[in-house]
Design an enzyme around this catalytic site. Sequence first.
Site, short mmCIF file in Angstrom:
data_model
loop_
_atom_site.label_atom_id
_atom_site.label_comp_id
_atom_site.label_asym_id
_atom_site.label_seq_id
_atom_site.Cartn_x
_atom_site.Cartn_y
_atom_site.Cartn_z
N ASP A 1 -35.04 38.06 62.59
CA ASP A 1 -34.48 39.07 63.65
C ASP A 1 -34.16 40.43 62.94
O ASP A 1 -34.90 41.54 62.88
CB ASP A 1 -33.31 38.46 64.14
CG ASP A 1 -32.18 39.44 65.16
OD1 ASP A 1 -32.89 40.24 65.70
OD2 ASP A 1 -31.32 38.83 65.68
N PHE B 1 -31.24 35.89 73.03
CA PHE B 1 -30.98 34.85 72.10
C PHE B 1 -31.63 33.62 72.09
O PHE B 1 -31.26 32.97 73.60
CB PHE B 1 -29.56 34.78 72.15
CG PHE B 1 -28.85 33.94 70.85
CD1 PHE B 1 -29.05 34.43 69.69
CD2 PHE B 1 -28.69 32.57 71.34
CE1 PHE B 1 -28.36 33.54 68.61
CE2 PHE B 1 -28.14 31.93 70.26
CZ PHE B 1 -27.90 32.17 68.91
N GLU C 1 -39.25 29.96 57.75
CA GLU C 1 -37.96 30.51 58.36
C GLU C 1 -38.24 30.27 60.13
O GLU C 1 -39.37 30.39 60.52
CB GLU C 1 -37.70 31.83 58.02
CG GLU C 1 -36.86 32.65 59.13
CD GLU C 1 -35.29 32.36 58.74
OE1 GLU C 1 -34.95 30.93 58.51
OE2 GLU C 1 -34.43 33.20 58.56
N ASP C 2 -37.10 30.07 60.69
CA ASP C 2 -37.42 29.78 62.23
C ASP C 2 -37.44 30.98 62.81
O ASP C 2 -38.34 31.26 63.73
CB ASP C 2 -36.16 29.04 62.69
CG ASP C 2 -34.97 29.44 62.40
OD1 ASP C 2 -34.63 30.69 61.72
OD2 ASP C 2 -33.75 29.22 62.81
N ARG D 1 -30.62 22.06 68.97
CA ARG D 1 -31.83 22.02 68.05
C ARG D 1 -32.69 21.22 68.36
O ARG D 1 -33.90 21.23 68.09
CB ARG D 1 -31.10 21.79 66.64
CG ARG D 1 -30.32 22.88 66.07
CD ARG D 1 -30.05 22.44 64.61
NE ARG D 1 -28.94 23.02 63.88
CZ ARG D 1 -28.96 24.44 63.47
NH1 ARG D 1 -30.11 25.02 63.43
NH2 ARG D 1 -27.75 24.87 62.76
P1 5GP Z 1 -31.81 37.84 60.52
O1 5GP Z 1 -31.04 37.72 59.19
O2 5GP Z 1 -33.38 38.11 60.45
O3 5GP Z 1 -31.02 38.76 61.33
O4 5GP Z 1 -31.45 36.34 61.29
C1 5GP Z 1 -32.07 35.45 60.71
C2 5GP Z 1 -31.28 34.07 61.03
O5 5GP Z 1 -30.42 34.42 62.13
C3 5GP Z 1 -32.17 32.89 61.47
O6 5GP Z 1 -32.39 32.20 60.60
C4 5GP Z 1 -31.54 32.36 62.75
O7 5GP Z 1 -30.55 31.33 62.09
C5 5GP Z 1 -30.50 33.49 63.33
N1 5GP Z 1 -31.05 33.92 64.44
C6 5GP Z 1 -31.44 35.36 64.63
N2 5GP Z 1 -31.89 35.49 65.97
C7 5GP Z 1 -31.66 34.23 66.80
C8 5GP Z 1 -31.73 33.74 67.93
O8 5GP Z 1 -32.44 34.43 68.78
N3 5GP Z 1 -31.34 32.36 68.09
C9 5GP Z 1 -30.89 31.81 67.28
N4 5GP Z 1 -30.47 30.20 67.77
N5 5GP Z 1 -30.53 32.13 66.02
C10 5GP Z 1 -30.95 33.52 65.72
#
Ligand code: 5GP
Length: 185
Positions: free
Chosen positions: A101, A150, A97-98, A163
């Site tokens: 959050d 972000f 995963e990238d 990207r």
């Molecule tokens: P989560 O479900 O953990 O809140 O979020 C996971 C997904 O939200 C990541 O795979 C990503 O696509 C997006 N995301 C969360 N934080 C960021 C951020 O700071 N920047 C970007 N570009 N995407 C984020």
Amino acid sequence: MHKDLEEILITKRDLEAGVKKLGEQISADYAGRCVTLIGVLKGCVLFLSDLAKNISIDTRLDFMMLSSYSGAQSTGVVRTILDLKENIEGRDVIIVEDIVDSGLTMHYMLQNLKTRRPRSLEICTLLDKPSCRKAKVPLKYSGFTIPDKFVVGYGLDYNEIYRNLPYIGVLKASVIVGQGKDPCR
Ligand code: 5GP
């Protein structure tokens, strides 16, 4: 640096070093086995590509595409848009995963993939943003812990742009539409 960025958080050089370390850890932990990397599209693409090149054991690649974010706001509801091609039963699986959050996406992935009975199931995330976590998820491999900002670049987008940047940067608030209401989304 791209004009829409406030600062560079992680340089290309630091990314290379961090990803190399993760690849070496995975190679050592799974020595003698074959690992299946499951990339979460599209954010994983640059990270997964570099990570795989730093893994010295046999490696399979597969992908899933999920949706929860729209612009800079999480919708909180995770949906599968594209599913795996391979059967992962009995396999050693690592989700790539990238960024983690809220943790909701990884929570969903773990629940979903567990039902397919892999031999083992772990998470490898490039970035960990722990300040707004809603679901507790075990991150066995994590490259960098970052503050609640972000970020874009190295696979991460804002409305599908940025990207391709070879580093991770913080987007200027002025570029994000509707920013500043709820820091934890
Ligand atoms: P989560 O479900 O953990 O809140 O979020 C996971 C997904 O939200 C990541 O795979 C990503 O696509 C997006 N995301 C969360 N934080 C960021 C951020 O700071 N920047 C970007 N570009 N995407 C984020």
